[in-house]
Scaffold this motif. Structure first.
Motif, PDB file in Angstrom:
ATOM      1  N   ALA A 181       1.485   6.888   0.415  1.00  0.00           N
ATOM      2  CA  ALA A 181       0.570   5.907  -0.162  1.00  0.00           C
ATOM      3  C   ALA A 181       0.722   5.862  -1.679  1.00  0.00           C
ATOM      4  O   ALA A 181       1.011   6.871  -2.326  1.00  0.00           O
ATOM      5  N   ASN A 182       0.481   4.655  -2.249  1.00  0.00           N
ATOM      6  CA  ASN A 182       0.689   4.485  -3.682  1.00  0.00           C
ATOM      7  C   ASN A 182      -0.630   4.536  -4.456  1.00  0.00           C
ATOM      8  O   ASN A 182      -1.699   4.790  -3.899  1.00  0.00           O
ATOM      9  N   GLN A 237       0.809  -1.209   0.000  1.00  0.00           N
ATOM     10  CA  GLN A 237       0.000   0.000   0.000  1.00  0.00           C
ATOM     11  C   GLN A 237       0.845   1.264   0.000  1.00  0.00           C
ATOM     12  O   GLN A 237       0.315   2.365  -0.041  1.00  0.00           O
ATOM     13  N   THR A 238       2.161   1.113   0.069  1.00  0.00           N
ATOM     14  CA  THR A 238       3.050   2.264   0.199  1.00  0.00           C
ATOM     15  C   THR A 238       4.005   2.327  -0.985  1.00  0.00           C
ATOM     16  O   THR A 238       4.502   1.305  -1.452  1.00  0.00           O
ATOM     17  N   ASP A 239       4.255   3.516  -1.474  1.00  0.00           N
ATOM     18  CA  ASP A 239       5.211   3.715  -2.553  1.00  0.00           C
ATOM     19  C   ASP A 239       6.621   3.511  -2.019  1.00  0.00           C
ATOM     20  O   ASP A 239       7.026   4.128  -1.027  1.00  0.00           O
ATOM     21  N   GLY A 240       7.384   2.651  -2.680  1.00  0.00           N
ATOM     22  CA  GLY A 240       8.700   2.287  -2.182  1.00  0.00           C
ATOM     23  C   GLY A 240       9.690   3.438  -2.190  1.00  0.00           C
ATOM     24  O   GLY A 240      10.575   3.505  -1.342  1.00  0.00           O
ATOM     25  N   LEU A 241       9.573   4.381  -3.140  1.00  0.00           N
ATOM     26  CA  LEU A 241      10.547   5.467  -3.230  1.00  0.00           C
ATOM     27  C   LEU A 241      10.283   6.572  -2.224  1.00  0.00           C
ATOM     28  O   LEU A 241      11.191   7.036  -1.541  1.00  0.00           O
ATOM     29  N   THR A 242       8.995   6.974  -2.110  1.00  0.00           N
ATOM     30  CA  THR A 242       8.681   8.161  -1.300  1.00  0.00           C
ATOM     31  C   THR A 242       8.166   7.833   0.095  1.00  0.00           C
ATOM     32  O   THR A 242       8.182   8.689   0.976  1.00  0.00           O
TER      33      THR A 242
END
Length: 528
Positions: free
Chosen positions: A375-376, A367-372
């Protein structure tokens, strides 16, 4: 007393494992069929849409070339007469790849001045009385007609270009005809897009009549009631399922050719998606079968290892009961005992907790953006649907970094990532408590502003824009933003439409110079 039927533990475990494997396989096959069918349908829909767009572009280029050729003849005809005009149209028809089936020149009274080839059904000195020629004279500008029956009963589309003399006086027009039922450059271009799998392309004019179709008997047929045709005639472009007049379902993509107003539709029968999916399922079953058998035997062996100690203990208990008062039955030698089973139970319980923790962590990561770290896109889609399902009003801010490609090209992609992470750290500082930030994809982000109209969201967007404009990014420059805003339920009541409208406002920000906020409104967009 009736004795209930008893089963050995190994048989129970083996039966459960067998049923589990069978049910799992059945569910997997069903899910695979549905997922792959949906994926294949979506792929065909999008491919047909882009294909229709490509053909619309090619048709536009072709029509522009036709206009250019007719303009050249019209410029010559402005200063020529008689034999010279005839030579002009003959030269055009003698070209290596003529655009038209016939070409003619008429004066302002629709009297034919020149025609080529001669076997067209009209002759020099004849006055044309068709409504199409009258309209071309009345308009006095480039004109593409709807299909009509000519003097020879051919189904024709007329492309005309006006003739003006040196002082601007109207002298008539030069017209090129396309015989829809015969060979022509338009049909030759489109007919190659017919496939053995049943896919084909057709074209309708501004009124919804067929001007190109693989079945030439259907030319000039009114198909405006077709829902895809109705959409493209309104100027819309896209894709969708459609049932044709024969009751067959097609996956259609459609686009508008802007110069003529023609609609181009590329479609594929829905039925062709079943065969490759069924073949894939059969191949998957054949490939997986040996592994399933291997897994079953391995599971059977494991179940035997688990059940054998308990079976030995159960037999020992039974024998002990039968031999009361006799010498004790020797305790069987087993590899496990109750203490070990308890320990195994505790280990399994601990492992379950560990797996649950791992799955929870995995779910959080999905559910989370790996870079930032925000939330994705997947979470964004879920939140949007949930808010709309519960009728919670909110505004959507869609934004991206201006000239981000230039940042990547100048400073490198790692620095581009740092700029993206920098924006992700700035966004939470300018929103209100309860609002949500998401990474939409690439350098695009979005913010959901709860219980706020577009004006309130505009203030937040403007605050974010100013903050980024006044801040120095990791690249050593100010990374400006373009933002677009739409609101639920004021502007749209579906996630896709709401995003589309916000993206439209964002596009206007880009078009008008970037580094600005645009709020979508019906008919126009306004800046903050």
């Amino acid at each position: 007393m009736k004795v209930s039927r008893r089963f050995k533990l190994q048989i129970v475990i083996s039966g459960i494992l067998t049923l589990s494997i069978l049910f799992t396989a059945a569910i997997w096959l069903f899910a695979s069929f549905q997922v792959n069918k949906k994926s294949l349908e979506t792929s065909y829909l999008k491919n047909n849409y882009w294909y229709a767009k490509k053909l619309a572009s090619e048709t536009n280029t072709l029509l522009s070339s036709m206009d250019a050729v007719l303009q050249t003849v019209a410029d010559q005809a402005a200063y020529h007469s008689g034999k010279e005009m005839q030579e002009d149209v003959a030269a055009l028809m003698d070209s290596r790849e003529p655009y038209f089936n016939s070409v003619f020149i008429v004066d302002q009274n629709r009297i034919v001045q020149a025609v080529s080839p001669s076997a067209t059904g009209i002759s020099i000195g004849q006055q044309l009385d068709s409504s199409v020629s009258q309209r071309a004279v009345t308009l006095k500008k480039p004109f593409i007609s709807t299909p009509y029956r000519g003097i020879t009963e051919r189904l024709i589309v007329l492309v005309s270009y006006p003739i003006f003399d040196g002082s601007g006086g109207y002298k008539g027009f030069v017209g090129g005809t396309i015989y829809l039922e015969g060979d022509n450059i338009l049909s030759n271009m489109l007919e190659k897009h017919y496939y053995e799998n049943g896919s084909y392309v057709y074209v309708v004019d501004q009124t919804g009549h067929l001007i190109f179709h693989p079945n030439k008997q259907r030319l000039s047929e009114d198909v405006s009631e077709n829902k895809i045709v109705a959409k493209v005639l309104k100027g819309e472009e896209g894709f969708g399922k459609v049932v044709n007049t024969e009751g067959k379902t097609f996956l259609a993509g459609y686009a508008l050719e802007s110069k003529s107003g023609w609609g181009i539709v590329s479609q594929t029968p829905l039925s062709i998606t079943n065969e490759p999916i069924c073949n894939m399922i059969v191949r998957s079953v054949k490939l997986a079968f040996p592994f399933v058998v291997l897994v079953w035997f391995f599971a059977w062996w494991i179940s035997r290892r688990i059940s054998r100690p308990l079976q030995q203990l159960a037999s020992y208990t039974e024998e002990t009961t039968k031999t009361l008062g006799q010498p004790p039955v020797p305790i069987p030698r087993v590899r496990t005992n109750i203490y070990e089973i308890q320990q195994l139970f505790e280990s399994v319980k601990y492992s379950s907790q560990h797996v649950h923790s791992y799955l929870s962590q995995l779910q959080e990561e999905t559910q989370t953006d790996g870079l930032t770290g925000i939330a994705n896109r997947k979470t964004f889609d879920f939140v949007m649907k949930d808010l709309m399902h519960n009728d919670i009003p909110f505004s959507l801010i869609l934004l991206d970094i201006d000239h981000f490609k230039k940042i990547n090209d100048t400073y490198g992609h790692p620095m581009g990532d740092e700029v993206i992470k920098f924006l992700a750290t700035v966004m939470p500082d300018v929103i209100r408590e309860g609002d949500m930030c998401f990474r939409y994809g690439g350098e695009e982000f979005c913010i959901i502003v709860l219980y706020s109209d577009e004006e309130g969201a505009g203030n937040i967007a403007e605050r974010l824009r100013q903050t980024m404009e006044q801040s120095i990014s990791p690249a050593g420059i100010a990374a400006t933003l373009s933002l677009g805003i739409s609101a639920f339920p004021k502007h749209a009541v579906s996630p896709n439409e709401l995003v589309k409208l916000a993206d439209k406002a964002l596009y206007q920000s880009k078009q008008e110079g970037r580094n600005r906020v645009t709020i979508f409104s019906q008919g126009f967009s306004g800046h903050v």
